[in-house]
Enzyme design. Structure first.
Site, PDB file in Angstrom:
ATOM      1  CE  LYS A  54       6.294  -0.297  -5.117  1.00 21.13           C
ATOM      2  NZ  LYS A  54       5.095  -1.404  -5.025  1.00 21.13           N
TER       3      LYS A  54
HETATM    4  C1  5RP Z   1       8.071  -5.856  -6.151  1.00 21.79           C
HETATM    5  C2  5RP Z   1       6.776  -5.145  -5.769  1.00 21.79           C
HETATM    6  C3  5RP Z   1       5.741  -5.899  -5.052  1.00 21.79           C
HETATM    7  O1  5RP Z   1       5.236  -6.649  -5.910  1.00 21.79           O
HETATM    8  C4  5RP Z   1       4.810  -5.012  -4.334  1.00 21.79           C
HETATM    9  O2  5RP Z   1       4.250  -3.866  -4.954  1.00 21.79           O
HETATM   10  C5  5RP Z   1       5.658  -4.364  -3.011  1.00 21.79           C
HETATM   11  O3  5RP Z   1       4.755  -4.201  -2.247  1.00 21.79           O
HETATM   12  P1  5RP Z   1       5.028  -3.562  -0.573  1.00 21.79           P
HETATM   13  O4  5RP Z   1       6.582  -3.773  -0.601  1.00 21.79           O
HETATM   14  O5  5RP Z   1       4.608  -2.655  -0.229  1.00 21.79           O
HETATM   15  O6  5RP Z   1       4.458  -4.860   0.060  1.00 21.79           O
HETATM   16  O7  5RP Z   1       6.813  -3.995  -5.901  1.00 21.79           O
HETATM   17  O8  5RP Z   1       9.064  -4.999  -6.245  1.00 21.79           O
END
Ligand code: 5RP
Length: 272
Positions: free
Chosen positions: A172
């Site tokens: 991710k």
């Molecule tokens: C931290 C993360 C967060 O906990 C979360 O998954 C972020 O999701 P979004 O930016 O879409 O609100 O990944 O690195």
């Protein structure tokens, strides 16, 4: 990859090679994020639309109905908080045995490339991949970006490639100019991180650009659950990811679903 691990990954990344993951793990370092104060109440209406959910184990236990068929990608790193000057100091917070007990389809860990804790977070990824291989649980590496690091293609390509080389099964990362270079240099699927809340059309444009440049989907939190109508927004995001809808088409879908909800009608997607 053994059969079990492939089977679990196939529940997250669908046969079209795409996924819309709903990230709700923010609390592990942010506490009660806006929109997740009552996590169960926020998540429940969104669950049927998510290809996968990314919570912490505390939220699974307290706020997710165990009868759900939505695959879980469990956040298993942490130990930092928003109070830290440097948030890169993360370790493993869930044993793989407990992840298996929770019947998750994958586990997620943040890595902090270029930070003072780079080596520890990368060795934690390696350890988690070894355990994932042992139990047949895929590992998602989240390329966290510390305050001082730039989210440019060169940096994000470095992070994603390192994660894949260490053995992450999918990664991710954030969208950036030149994102196609990040994707083409990474030998495992990449899902785009949603990032901070944007106007809905902008978030859909970001999603569309990422998909067009090779992303296998999104792992989006705030841009869904902080939208005026989260159920409409996740369906609009799915239209982009799974139906190749253009941003404007998806935005029109969002607005029509939102209008139906506002007028008290059902919130289910209408074909576009
Ligand atoms: C931290 C993360 C967060 O906990 C979360 O998954 C972020 O999701 P979004 O930016 O879409 O609100 O990944 O690195």
């Amino acid at each position: 990859m053994d059969w079990g691990l492939k089977n679990r990954l196939s529940r997250i990344i669908k046969p079209d090679g795409r996924t819309v993951m709903l990230a709700v793990d923010h609390g592990y370092f942010l506490g009660p994020t806006s929109g997740l104060e009552d996590a169960g109440k926020t998540i429940k209406p969104l669950l049927p639309y998510a290809d996968a959910l990314m919570p912490t184990r505390g939220i699974i236990r307290t706020s997710i109905d165990p009868s759900t068929s939505t695959p879980i990608v469990l956040r298993v790193s942490g130990g930092n908080s928003i109070l830290d000057e440097d948030i890169s100091n993360e370790g493993l917070t869930v044993a793989m045995e407990d992840a298996v007990r929770l019947n998750v389809m994958a586990v997620a860990i943040s890595i902090y490339v270029g930070s003072p804790n780079q080596k520890e977070t990368l060795l934690n990824l390696a350890k988690l991949v070894d355990e994932g291989q042992r139990y047949g649980i895929p590992v998602l590496a989240v390329t966290a970006v510390g305050k001082s690091m730039g989210r440019d293609a060169r940096y994000l390509a470095l992070c994603c490639r390192i994660a894949a080389e260490i053995g992450a099964h999918f990664v991710k990362t954030y969208y950036c100019d030149g994102f196609e270079k990040v994707v083409s240099a990474c030998p495992v699927p990449i899902v785009m991180a949603g990032g901070k809340k944007l106007p809905e059309l902008e978030a859909l444009e970001l999603t569309h650009n990422a998909i067009k440049q090779g992303a296998s989907g999104v792992d989006m939190g705030r841009n869904i659950f902080q939208a005026d109508n989260p159920v409409a927004m996740i369906q609009a995001v799915k239209a982009v990811v799974h139906e190749n809808a253009k941003p404007k088409e998806a935005f029109d879908l969002y607005n029509s679903l939102k209008a139906r909800k506002d007028s008290g009608q059902a919130n289910d997607a209408i074909m576009i």
